[in-house]
Design an enzyme around this catalytic site. Structure first.
Site, PDB file in Angstrom:
ATOM      1  N   GLY A 127       0.828  -1.211   0.000  1.00  0.00           N
ATOM      2  CA  GLY A 127       0.000   0.000   0.000  1.00  0.00           C
ATOM      3  C   GLY A 127       0.855   1.251   0.000  1.00  0.00           C
ATOM      4  CB  SER A 129       0.735   3.809  -5.695  1.00  0.00           C
ATOM      5  OG  SER A 129       1.978   3.283  -6.064  1.00  0.00           O
ATOM      6  CD  GLU A 244       8.409  -2.369  -6.154  1.00  0.00           C
ATOM      7  OE1 GLU A 244       8.506  -1.561  -5.228  1.00  0.00           O
ATOM      8  OE2 GLU A 244       7.488  -2.349  -6.969  1.00  0.00           O
ATOM      9  CB  SER A 362       7.478   5.027 -14.567  1.00  0.00           C
ATOM     10  OG  SER A 362       8.217   6.220 -14.481  1.00  0.00           O
ATOM     11  CG  ASN A 363      11.129   1.074 -17.487  1.00  0.00           C
ATOM     12  OD1 ASN A 363      11.030   0.700 -16.303  1.00  0.00           O
ATOM     13  ND2 ASN A 363      11.228   0.228 -18.486  1.00  0.00           N
TER      14      ASN A 363
HETATM   15  C1  LIG Z   1       0.046  -3.118 -12.889  1.00  0.00           C
HETATM   16  C2  LIG Z   1       0.485  -2.231 -11.755  1.00  0.00           C
HETATM   17  C3  LIG Z   1       0.579  -2.738 -10.481  1.00  0.00           C
HETATM   18  C4  LIG Z   1       0.943  -1.922  -9.418  1.00  0.00           C
HETATM   19  N1  LIG Z   1       0.959  -2.461  -8.154  1.00  0.00           N
HETATM   20  C5  LIG Z   1       1.188  -1.651  -7.098  1.00  0.00           C
HETATM   21  C6  LIG Z   1       1.053  -2.157  -5.765  1.00  0.00           C
HETATM   22  O1  LIG Z   1       0.762  -3.338  -5.539  1.00  0.00           O
HETATM   23  N2  LIG Z   1       1.244  -1.313  -4.728  1.00  0.00           N
HETATM   24  C7  LIG Z   1       1.588   0.003  -4.911  1.00  0.00           C
HETATM   25  O2  LIG Z   1       1.790   0.697  -3.935  1.00  0.00           O
HETATM   26  N3  LIG Z   1       1.711   0.519  -6.165  1.00  0.00           N
HETATM   27  C8  LIG Z   1       1.512  -0.268  -7.261  1.00  0.00           C
HETATM   28  N4  LIG Z   1       1.605   0.241  -8.548  1.00  0.00           N
HETATM   29  C9  LIG Z   1       1.857   1.677  -8.709  1.00  0.00           C
HETATM   30  C10 LIG Z   1       3.157   2.022  -9.396  1.00  0.00           C
HETATM   31  O3  LIG Z   1       4.233   1.924  -8.518  1.00  0.00           O
HETATM   32  C11 LIG Z   1       2.962   3.444  -9.977  1.00  0.00           C
HETATM   33  O4  LIG Z   1       2.012   3.323 -11.020  1.00  0.00           O
HETATM   34  C12 LIG Z   1       4.238   4.027 -10.517  1.00  0.00           C
HETATM   35  O5  LIG Z   1       5.104   4.357  -9.466  1.00  0.00           O
HETATM   36  C13 LIG Z   1       3.992   5.259 -11.408  1.00  0.00           C
HETATM   37  O6  LIG Z   1       3.192   6.200 -10.748  1.00  0.00           O
HETATM   38  P1  LIG Z   1       1.869   6.809 -11.410  1.00  0.00           P
HETATM   39  O7  LIG Z   1       1.080   5.699 -11.990  1.00  0.00           O
HETATM   40  O8  LIG Z   1       1.236   7.706 -10.392  1.00  0.00           O
HETATM   41  O9  LIG Z   1       2.358   7.685 -12.644  1.00  0.00           O
HETATM   42  P2  LIG Z   1       2.954   9.156 -12.590  1.00  0.00           P
HETATM   43  O10 LIG Z   1       4.009   9.243 -11.557  1.00  0.00           O
HETATM   44  O11 LIG Z   1       1.839  10.137 -12.553  1.00  0.00           O
HETATM   45  O12 LIG Z   1       3.665   9.203 -14.007  1.00  0.00           O
HETATM   46  C14 LIG Z   1       2.972   9.463 -15.231  1.00  0.00           C
HETATM   47  C15 LIG Z   1       4.027   9.544 -16.340  1.00  0.00           C
HETATM   48  O13 LIG Z   1       4.962  10.594 -16.069  1.00  0.00           O
HETATM   49  C16 LIG Z   1       6.293  10.080 -16.019  1.00  0.00           C
HETATM   50  N5  LIG Z   1       7.076  10.759 -14.992  1.00  0.00           N
HETATM   51  C17 LIG Z   1       6.689  10.979 -13.710  1.00  0.00           C
HETATM   52  N6  LIG Z   1       7.681  11.602 -13.030  1.00  0.00           N
HETATM   53  C18 LIG Z   1       8.708  11.754 -13.914  1.00  0.00           C
HETATM   54  C19 LIG Z   1      10.017  12.320 -13.808  1.00  0.00           C
HETATM   55  N7  LIG Z   1      10.476  12.833 -12.660  1.00  0.00           N
HETATM   56  N8  LIG Z   1      10.788  12.298 -14.922  1.00  0.00           N
HETATM   57  C20 LIG Z   1      10.340  11.775 -16.083  1.00  0.00           C
HETATM   58  N9  LIG Z   1       9.119  11.232 -16.232  1.00  0.00           N
HETATM   59  C21 LIG Z   1       8.324  11.224 -15.169  1.00  0.00           C
HETATM   60  C22 LIG Z   1       6.115   8.619 -15.692  1.00  0.00           C
HETATM   61  O14 LIG Z   1       7.196   7.838 -16.096  1.00  0.00           O
HETATM   62  C23 LIG Z   1       4.855   8.268 -16.459  1.00  0.00           C
HETATM   63  O15 LIG Z   1       5.127   7.994 -17.798  1.00  0.00           O
HETATM   64  C24 LIG Z   1       1.267  -0.559  -9.636  1.00  0.00           C
HETATM   65  C25 LIG Z   1       1.183  -0.041 -10.938  1.00  0.00           C
HETATM   66  C26 LIG Z   1       0.801  -0.853 -11.986  1.00  0.00           C
HETATM   67  C27 LIG Z   1       0.719  -0.257 -13.371  1.00  0.00           C
END
Ligand SMILES: Cc1cc2nc3c(=O)[nH]c(=O)nc-3n(C[C@H](O)[C@H](O)[C@H](O)COP(=O)(O)OP(=O)(O)OC[C@H]3O[C@@H](n4cnc5c(N)ncnc54)[C@H](O)[C@@H]3O)c2cc1C
Length: 377
Positions: A127, A129, A244, A362-363
């Site tokens: 828990g 995100s 992780e 994210s990558n």
């Molecule tokens: C299938 C799946 C399972 C998951 N499971 C879990 C879970 O079990 N528990 C949990 O806690 N979380 C989980 N997550 C959450 C995951 O860790 C987040 O989705 C991830 O960290 C990205 O955050 P966000 O989705 O809020 O995207 P955002 O942070 O809003 O990013 C949106 C876009 O902007 C880009 N971006 C953001 N910041 C930057 C930067 N500084 N420089 C360049 N680009 C940037 C990102 O790469 C992305 O393309 C899961 C996500 C997915 C997709």
């Protein structure tokens, strides 16, 4: 670098191979090999088979069930497990909260949770995100306020993978809203059966149910479920996230899938297409390079602390995993959009794996970490 295995390591590899291919139920391994969905029971049964033999958490400290193996032996364990299509132990348990409790947990938390975490008698969810707190995790808003001995938790988590199976959830919560955002976060362990915890499914485009929202409304969490010190959560989270990322470079299973794509392409004649053959060869080389990098990373991680290059493994591992899934769609050709055999499963798998470059950080963000902490840019 010495690339030949010693006699001892070759013997170790043979032991692992025999165990994985004979002691984990064949029907579970068939499901993994064919890319079919595993049930909760499959995942639990497989981890229990590993744990009974002492192979579920070899990287934990020995007193909590770990093995006194070399880094190379751990690598061989992981490689053979993936090559035999054995589901890896549940990462939330074994790569995330287990090592955190071993490192930061009180004696009571260790005593209570480590054994059932290794055996998967407790299924953990992550828990971290929240809406508006994904990459920018420190912006999280779920609040925990002390009331007597308890913490009272309110807020929402999102993307909680397999939260529908979760018994407990390890969370990051805001315990001090008045300091720099990283300095006011703590880690709490929350029993998901407590009143006020609600798991809501997020329906995916393919109808699947892999992720959830978790809502907390006035959830009373006993004070001793705090991990480490109050407001130490950011340090613990960084430790956990580094682990992780090491776990999300699935070299062994990507190798297996690449070998499968190659075999199927040979059978269909596609491998005689020089362009396809060149893609296969290039991916084989890149996977080999990643495998060697993974070895260097594990060999350099001091006292269990993750190496910053874990970001490289996460980035490259997921890119190659996605590229191999695309090869399989190409071999399947028209079968990738119809029927019910392996070909028809190749497209949903390809689409599903788009997630791999988002979760675990994210990558794009991994590239920023590599630029700053490794390349010094
Ligand atoms: C299938 C799946 C399972 C998951 N499971 C879990 C879970 O079990 N528990 C949990 O806690 N979380 C989980 N997550 C959450 C995951 O860790 C987040 O989705 C991830 O960290 C990205 O955050 P966000 O989705 O809020 O995207 P955002 O942070 O809003 O990013 C949106 C876009 O902007 C880009 N971006 C953001 N910041 C930057 C930067 N500084 N420089 C360049 N680009 C940037 C990102 O790469 C992305 O393309 C899961 C996500 C997915 C997709």
């Amino acid at each position: 670098m010495q690339l030949q295995l010693s006699d001892e390591d070759r013997e170790f590899r043979a032991t692992m191979r025999e165990f994985f291919t004979t002691k984990v139920p064949q029907e579970i391994r068939d499901k993994v090999a064919e890319g079919r969905e595993l049930s909760k029971e499959d995942i639990v049964a497989s981890q229990k088979a590993l744990n009974d033999a002492g192979y579920a958490v070899p990287h934990w400290p020995v007193q909590y069930g770990g093995q006194d193996w070399t880094q190379l032996q751990r690598h061989i364990w992981n490689e053979e497990m993936q090559a035999a299509s054995v589901p890896p132990p549940l990462a939330f348990n074994t790569s995330m909260i287990g090592p955190v409790l071993a490192q930061f947990g009180s004696d009571e938390l260790k005593e209570r949770f480590l054994a059932p975490t290794a055996s998967l008698d407790i299924w953990w969810s992550q828990g971290f995100s929240e809406p508006d707190a994904g990459s920018d995790l420190a912006s999280l808003r779920t609040r925990a306020v002390k009331d007597g001995d308890d913490w009272v938790v309110n807020g929402q988590k999102t993307w909680t993978t397999l939260g529908q199976y979760g018994d407990w959830i390890f969370t990051l919560v805001r315990t001090d809203p008045d300091v720099k955002k990283q300095a006011g976060i703590s880690m709490l362990l929350i029993d998901m059966t407590l009143p006020g915890v609600e798991v809501r499914p997020i329906e995916l485009i393919d109808g699947g149910h892999e992720v959830n929202e978790v809502w907390f409304t006035d959830v009373r969490v006993p004070g001793d479920m705090l991990v480490g010190e109050v407001n130490q959560g950011w340090t613990i989270a960084k430790f956990l996230l580094g682990n992780e990322r090491v776990g999300v470079a699935p070299v062994g299973s990507t190798k297996r899938n690449l070998a499968r794509a190659k075999r199927l392409a040979q059978e269909s004649g596609l491998l005689s297409d020089p362009l396809y053959a060149a893609r296969v060869a290039e991916l084989e080389n890149e996977l080999l390079a990643l495998e060697l990098t993974a070895l260097r990373v594990v060999a350099n991680s001091a006292e269990g602390a993750p190496h910053p290059a874990s970001s490289v493994l996460k980035l490259k591992g997921t890119v190659l995993q996605q590229a191999v899934s695309e090869l399989l769609v190409d071999v399947a050709g028209p079968q990738s959009v119809g029927g019910d055999g392996w070909g028809a499963r190749s497209t949903p798998t390809y689409l599903n794996l788009r997630k791999a470059s988002i979760y675990g950080g994210s990558n794009e963000v991994q590239r920023q970490i590599i630029a700053k902490t490794i390349l010094g840019l």
